[in-house]
Structure formats: structure tokens, C-alpha cells
Design a protein around this motif. Structure first.
Motif, PDB file in Angstrom:
ATOM      1  N   THR A  61       0.787  -1.036   0.145  1.00  0.00           N
ATOM      2  CA  THR A  61       0.048  -0.093  -0.340  1.00  0.00           C
ATOM      3  C   THR A  61       1.287   1.602   0.033  1.00  0.00           C
ATOM      4  O   THR A  61       1.907   1.681   0.531  1.00  0.00           O
ATOM      5  CB  THR A  61      -0.729  -0.050   1.462  1.00  0.00           C
ATOM      6  N   SER A  63       0.921   5.099  -0.337  1.00  0.00           N
ATOM      7  CA  SER A  63       0.175   6.711   0.072  1.00  0.00           C
ATOM      8  C   SER A  63       1.079   8.016  -0.372  1.00  0.00           C
ATOM      9  O   SER A  63       2.342   7.830   0.642  1.00  0.00           O
ATOM     10  CB  SER A  63       0.188   7.018   1.356  1.00  0.00           C
ATOM     11  N   THR A  89      -4.623   0.239  -7.501  1.00  0.00           N
ATOM     12  CA  THR A  89      -6.573   0.072  -6.718  1.00  0.00           C
ATOM     13  C   THR A  89      -6.650   0.734  -5.961  1.00  0.00           C
ATOM     14  O   THR A  89      -5.719   0.542  -4.664  1.00  0.00           O
ATOM     15  CB  THR A  89      -6.587  -1.329  -7.048  1.00  0.00           C
ATOM     16  N   PRO A  90      -7.229   1.775  -5.553  1.00  0.00           N
ATOM     17  CA  PRO A  90      -7.275   2.518  -4.717  1.00  0.00           C
ATOM     18  C   PRO A  90      -7.858   1.147  -3.295  1.00  0.00           C
ATOM     19  O   PRO A  90      -8.225   0.787  -3.213  1.00  0.00           O
ATOM     20  CB  PRO A  90      -8.489   3.465  -4.481  1.00  0.00           C
ATOM     21  N   VAL A  91      -7.769   1.544  -2.395  1.00  0.00           N
ATOM     22  CA  VAL A  91      -7.648   0.974  -0.507  1.00  0.00           C
ATOM     23  C   VAL A  91      -8.994   1.424  -1.035  1.00  0.00           C
ATOM     24  O   VAL A  91      -9.988   0.440  -0.181  1.00  0.00           O
ATOM     25  CB  VAL A  91      -7.157   1.638   0.208  1.00  0.00           C
ATOM     26  N   ASN A  92      -9.852   2.883  -0.749  1.00  0.00           N
ATOM     27  CA  ASN A  92     -10.907   2.787  -0.602  1.00  0.00           C
ATOM     28  C   ASN A  92     -11.577   2.443  -2.124  1.00  0.00           C
ATOM     29  O   ASN A  92     -11.104   3.243  -3.171  1.00  0.00           O
ATOM     30  CB  ASN A  92     -11.844   3.606  -0.412  1.00  0.00           C
ATOM     31  N   PRO A  93     -12.468   1.705  -2.379  1.00  0.00           N
ATOM     32  CA  PRO A  93     -13.340   1.554  -3.895  1.00  0.00           C
ATOM     33  C   PRO A  93     -14.308   2.863  -4.373  1.00  0.00           C
ATOM     34  O   PRO A  93     -14.290   2.904  -5.524  1.00  0.00           O
ATOM     35  CB  PRO A  93     -14.328   0.375  -3.891  1.00  0.00           C
ATOM     36  N   GLU A  94     -14.526   3.934  -3.381  1.00  0.00           N
ATOM     37  CA  GLU A  94     -15.527   5.209  -4.117  1.00  0.00           C
ATOM     38  C   GLU A  94     -14.503   5.947  -4.268  1.00  0.00           C
ATOM     39  O   GLU A  94     -14.500   7.081  -4.910  1.00  0.00           O
ATOM     40  CB  GLU A  94     -16.226   5.377  -2.537  1.00  0.00           C
ATOM     41  N   GLN A  95     -13.173   5.790  -3.844  1.00  0.00           N
ATOM     42  CA  GLN A  95     -12.210   6.905  -4.366  1.00  0.00           C
ATOM     43  C   GLN A  95     -11.515   7.027  -5.822  1.00  0.00           C
ATOM     44  O   GLN A  95     -10.951   6.291  -6.470  1.00  0.00           O
ATOM     45  CB  GLN A  95     -11.315   6.485  -3.894  1.00  0.00           C
TER      46      GLN A  95
END
Length: 164
Positions: A61, A63, A89-95
Motif C-alpha cells: 500500500t 500513500s 487500485t485504491p484502498v477505498n473503492p469509492e475513491q
């Protein structure tokens, strides 16, 4: 008679406001050189440790705590198989993220290159932490120039795992 004096004083005052900054002292230069030498040795040691582990498939991961758009910050999970990045891929799928912004950081060898470049370009400040077992960097904080705002780089590498 007063006009030439006024012009002369104005000229002298303008010169005093444009005096170039004093260069770094000899002690500061020697301290900077010693820090860069230590950073080079740490980088070489950890790069060798990483290479000895011969890990070609892994994920981590990343950042990026930069002064940049959210799509370039993450956190993102970067997966590498056989030395090639296979996904970001984003850790938060909505990001929303843009994988293009992570191209410089999408493998461990590229992260070592970021550090190498900072050392070679004599960055003003370099604060790096490495994983003691595998040698990969876990934190990369670089300030390339103390006189420039918002060009700093702050990367965090977490959740590293070797994948089959």
C-alpha cells in the motif's frame, strides 16, 4: 542638490534589498555532504538486501502525502508480478485515482530510484526508513529545496506482502 542625493540614497537602498543570500558555511556544506554519504550507504545496503531476497511478486500500500490533487495521493494497493506492475487500485473503492500518477512509485526498484535521484540531486532534506527484513523503503520524505514550497515528497509504504 537634493535630487541627486535622493536618487543616490534610493539606489543604495535598492541595492541593500537585493543583496544575494550568503552561501552556506563550510560546516553546513560538510554536514550536508556527510548526510548524503550516509544516505547513499543506507540506500546501497538496503538495495542489496532487497536484491538478495529475489522477490519478484509482491503487493504493498502506497500513500503520497503531497500537495497535489486527490487522485495522486492514494492510498493505493500496488501489485507486482514477475517484476511488472499488474494493478494499482485504491484502498477505498469509492475513491478516484489515476494510476498514471503512481508510475514513479509502482515497484520497489523504482522507489529506490526516487531515493537515488534525491541523493544525486543533493536534496536539502532526506528522511528515509527501511524495512529491516527485506530492505524496501517504508517512508520516503524528501525536501528538494528549502526555498521552494510544495515540492516536497512524502511517501509511505505499508502492508507489504510477498505473493505466490
Amino acid at each position: 542638490m537634493r535630487l541627486p542625493i535622493t536618487i543616490g540614497l534610493g539606489f543604495i537602498l535598492s541595492l541593500s534589498m537585493n543583496i544575494p543570500a550568503m552561501s552556506e558555511s563550510r560546516v553546513q556544506i560538510e554536514q550536508l555532504s556527510a548526510r548524503h554519504n550516509l544516505n547513499s550507504r543506507k540506500l546501497n545496503f538496503n538495495r542489496i538486501l532487497w536484491n538478495k531476497k529475489n522477490i519478484s511478486s509482491y503487493r504493498y500500500t502506497l500513500s503520497n502525502s503531497c500537495f497535489c490533487i486527490p487522485e495522486a495521493r492514494g492510498p493505493v494497493v500496488i501489485e507486482v508480478r514477475n517484476g511488472k506492475t499488474t494493478s494499482i487500485t485504491p484502498v477505498n473503492p469509492e475513491q478516484a485515482i489515476n494510476p498514471e500518477f503512481f508510475q514513479k512509485y509502482n515497484t520497489i526498484p523504482k522507489l529506490f530510484n526516487v531515493i537515488q535521484y534525491a541523493i544525486q540531486s543533493q536534496a536539502f532534506s532526506l528522511d528515509i526508513s527501511y524495512n529491516h527484513k527485506f530492505g524496501y523503503p517504508t517512508r520516503i520524505n524528501i525536501d528538494y529545496n528549502s526555498q521552494i514550497a510544495d515540492e516536497e515528497l512524502f511517501l509511505t509504504i505499508e502492508n507489504f506482502e510477498v505473493i505466490p
